[in-house]
Design a protein around this motif. Structure first.
Motif, short mmCIF file in Angstrom:
data_model
loop_
_atom_site.label_atom_id
_atom_site.label_comp_id
_atom_site.label_asym_id
_atom_site.label_seq_id
_atom_site.Cartn_x
_atom_site.Cartn_y
_atom_site.Cartn_z
N MET A 169 0.83 -1.21 0.00
CA MET A 169 0.00 0.00 0.00
C MET A 169 0.86 1.26 0.00
O MET A 169 0.56 2.23 -0.70
N VAL A 170 1.94 1.24 0.76
CA VAL A 170 2.85 2.39 0.80
C VAL A 170 3.42 2.66 -0.60
O VAL A 170 3.47 3.80 -1.06
N ALA A 171 3.83 1.60 -1.26
CA ALA A 171 4.42 1.78 -2.59
C ALA A 171 3.37 2.32 -3.56
O ALA A 171 3.63 3.23 -4.34
N ARG A 172 2.16 1.75 -3.49
CA ARG A 172 1.07 2.23 -4.36
C ARG A 172 0.76 3.71 -4.08
O ARG A 172 0.52 4.48 -5.00
N ASP A 173 0.73 4.08 -2.78
CA ASP A 173 0.50 5.49 -2.43
C ASP A 173 1.57 6.36 -3.10
O ASP A 173 1.27 7.35 -3.77
N ASP A 174 2.81 5.95 -2.89
CA ASP A 174 3.93 6.78 -3.35
C ASP A 174 3.98 6.87 -4.88
O ASP A 174 4.35 7.91 -5.43
N LEU A 175 3.59 5.79 -5.55
CA LEU A 175 3.67 5.78 -7.00
C LEU A 175 2.37 6.28 -7.66
O LEU A 175 2.29 6.36 -8.88
N GLY A 176 1.36 6.58 -6.85
CA GLY A 176 0.06 6.98 -7.41
C GLY A 176 -0.53 5.84 -8.22
O GLY A 176 -1.00 6.03 -9.33
N ASP A 177 -0.51 4.64 -7.64
CA ASP A 177 -0.82 3.44 -8.40
C ASP A 177 -2.11 2.76 -7.98
O ASP A 177 -2.24 1.55 -8.06
N TRP A 178 -3.08 3.52 -7.48
CA TRP A 178 -4.34 2.90 -7.07
C TRP A 178 -5.37 2.99 -8.19
O TRP A 178 -5.32 3.90 -9.01
N GLY A 179 -6.28 2.02 -8.16
CA GLY A 179 -7.49 2.14 -8.98
C GLY A 179 -7.36 1.71 -10.43
O GLY A 179 -8.31 1.82 -11.17
N HIS A 180 -6.16 1.18 -10.84
CA HIS A 180 -6.09 0.70 -12.23
C HIS A 180 -6.86 -0.59 -12.37
O HIS A 180 -6.62 -1.53 -11.63
N LYS A 181 -7.76 -0.64 -13.34
CA LYS A 181 -8.54 -1.87 -13.53
C LYS A 181 -7.74 -2.89 -14.34
O LYS A 181 -7.82 -4.07 -14.14
N VAL A 182 -6.94 -2.38 -15.26
CA VAL A 182 -6.23 -3.28 -16.17
C VAL A 182 -4.91 -3.69 -15.52
O VAL A 182 -4.12 -2.83 -15.13
N GLU A 183 -4.68 -5.00 -15.44
CA GLU A 183 -3.47 -5.49 -14.80
C GLU A 183 -2.20 -4.88 -15.40
O GLU A 183 -1.31 -4.46 -14.69
N GLY A 184 -2.16 -4.79 -16.72
CA GLY A 184 -0.96 -4.33 -17.39
C GLY A 184 -0.61 -2.87 -17.13
O GLY A 184 0.50 -2.44 -17.40
N LYS A 185 -1.58 -2.10 -16.63
CA LYS A 185 -1.33 -0.67 -16.41
C LYS A 185 -0.71 -0.38 -15.05
O LYS A 185 -0.32 0.75 -14.77
N ARG A 186 -0.68 -1.37 -14.21
CA ARG A 186 -0.24 -1.11 -12.85
C ARG A 186 1.27 -0.94 -12.75
O ARG A 186 2.03 -1.64 -13.41
N LEU A 187 1.67 -0.04 -11.88
CA LEU A 187 3.11 0.11 -11.66
C LEU A 187 3.63 -1.01 -10.78
O LEU A 187 4.68 -1.60 -11.05
N VAL A 188 2.88 -1.33 -9.71
CA VAL A 188 3.26 -2.50 -8.91
C VAL A 188 2.48 -3.69 -9.47
O VAL A 188 1.36 -3.95 -9.09
N SER A 189 3.10 -4.39 -10.43
CA SER A 189 2.39 -5.50 -11.08
C SER A 189 2.77 -6.84 -10.48
O SER A 189 2.05 -7.82 -10.64
#
Ligand code: SAH
Ligand code: SF4
Length: 395
Positions: A169-189
């Protein structure tokens, strides 16, 4: 040798070392890391009406793990009075980021402070086709592998399930990586349990945390995007296959018991033969779900042609890839990195036997974020076998 003489043989059970989920240092208990059932219990405890609990659990789950809400105020579809009661009694605070370092190659290393003032490291590694988050499972490590910086650090405690999930969650917060529906779009994949600690000596918390990470209504990582690395805690390897179902990496590092005993002391408890038996039995092994054999390249210790040939013989029949890791030095380390020519020659033999043998490019070296370099500056004592025995005796 009697098991009691071996550091790796010490049966440290998870619950002995985990801080219970209760207010620590006067803080409100965290909702992060609770299962849905536990979350329902937490709501009942603050008098949320019985008939709305199931719905509220679903809403909170979505806010926490899908949208990444950082406070109860943000949970706008939850009644105001319920939000207020939640905020009074519980917390969804993340561990504090003490430092964040960004390497020239884009690798980010977070030093996080958790309850009790302890510190753990989490590393984000961006690549062209994925972003991998390397998370920790313990403060320090139960074991004492001789080439590993974390292994020189005394085990301080296991992380709770919440502290394990919170790293994502910390990494997602820092990277602005919440709420992507598509798996391939995520920064933390992808997530790898390859940070500080031996995940299989903190089995229950790691399992519970990964169940949250895989939950479809939350973080929704596929089990094939999670890799757990173990030094070879054999009974727990069987349980990992059954109860987590993620991919497995194993810190193999040697091709004879003699050499492996010296590098990975848990080998004295479960030797190469026992380890391979467990790996062969790992469920769902196939070409697309291979075991990763991690092999640290140590000059003149485990890097000969004969080692490479023995390695491919040992693992014959196991769907596998062999990840060669150039040794990452740390101050005072008793080993040297094998030369690139040696690593290439070793890789060539493994390759010719039909195994992919990627050499793991050291990432984030300039910020000491590479494999085996993680160790918080606050915890430095060298753990001895006697200390482990004393810890166990103390219960
Ligand atoms: N405890 C687990 C996971 C954490 S270590 C395990 O041992 O598998 C993650 C990987 O880094 C392991 O393969 C470990 O053997 C490797 N490693 C440790 N120290 C290293 C070092 N100094 N250089 C290169 N790899 C190292
Ligand atoms: Fe612990 Fe893994 Fe390091 Fe061994 S290699 S000391 S098991 S973190």
């Amino acid at each position: 040798m009697p098991a009691a003489n071996l550091p790796s043989a010490t049966p440290i059970t998870p619950d002995m070392l985990t801080v219970p989920r209760k207010p620590v240092d006067g803080l409100r208990p965290s909702l992060i890391g609770l299962s849905r059932e536990q979350l329902a219990g937490a709501l009942a405890a603050i008098d949320v009406p019985e008939k709305t609990i199931k719905m509220r659990v679903g809403q909170i789950w979505q806010w926490l793990y899908n949208k990444g809400a950082q406070d109860f105020e943000a949970m706008t579809n939850i009644a105001k009075d319920v939000r207020a009661r939640l905020a009074e009694s519980y917390s969804i605070d993340r561990p504090e980021i003490v430092t964040k370092q960004v390497s020239a190659d884009g690798t980010r290393k977070y030093l996080l402070r958790i309850a009790g003032g302890h510190e753990v490291e989490t590393v984000y590694i961006p690549e062209s086709d994925r972003g991998t988050l390397c998370i920790s499972s313990q403060v320090g490590c139960t074991l004492t592998c001789s080439f590993c910086h974390t292994g020189t650090q005394k085990l301080v405690r296991n992380l709770t399930a919440g502290e394990i999930v919170a790293q994502i969650m910390v990494a997602r917060d820092d990277l602005g990586d919440w709420g992507h529906k598509v798996e391939g779009k995520r920064l933390v994949s992808n997530v790898v349990l390859m940070g500080m600690g031996e995940p299989l000596y903190n089995f229950n918390n790691v399992r519970d945390a990964m169940h949250i990470a895989m939950d479809h209504e939350g973080i929704a990582l596929s089990r094939r995007r999670i890799t757990l690395s173990t030094s070879g805690v054999v009974p727990e390897i069987y349980k990992t296959g059954d109860e987590i179902g993620c991919l497995l990496a194993v810190s193999f590092h040697a091709t004879t018991d003699d050499v492996r005993d010296g590098l990975v002391p848990i080998n004295k408890r479960w030797n190469i033969e026992k380890l391979l038996e467990a790996l062969r039995a790992y469920p769902r092994l196939s070409n697309s779900e291979r075991i990763t054999f991690e092999y640290v390249m140590l000059k003149d210790v485990n890097d000969s042609d004969a080692d490479a040939r023995r390695l491919v013989k040992l693992i014959a029949g196991i769907p596998a890839k062999i990840n060669l890791i150039p040794f990452n030095p740390w101050p005072g380390a008793p080993y040297e990195r094998s030369s690139w020519e040696r690593i290439e020659a070793f890789a060539e033999i493994v390759n010719r036997a039909g195994y992919a043998s990627p050499v793991r490019t050291p990432r984030g070296e300039d910020i000491m974020a590479a494999c085996g370099q993680l160790k918080s500056a606050t915890e430095r004592a060298r753990k001895s076998a006697a200390q482990i025995a004393a810890d166990v005796a103390a219960g």
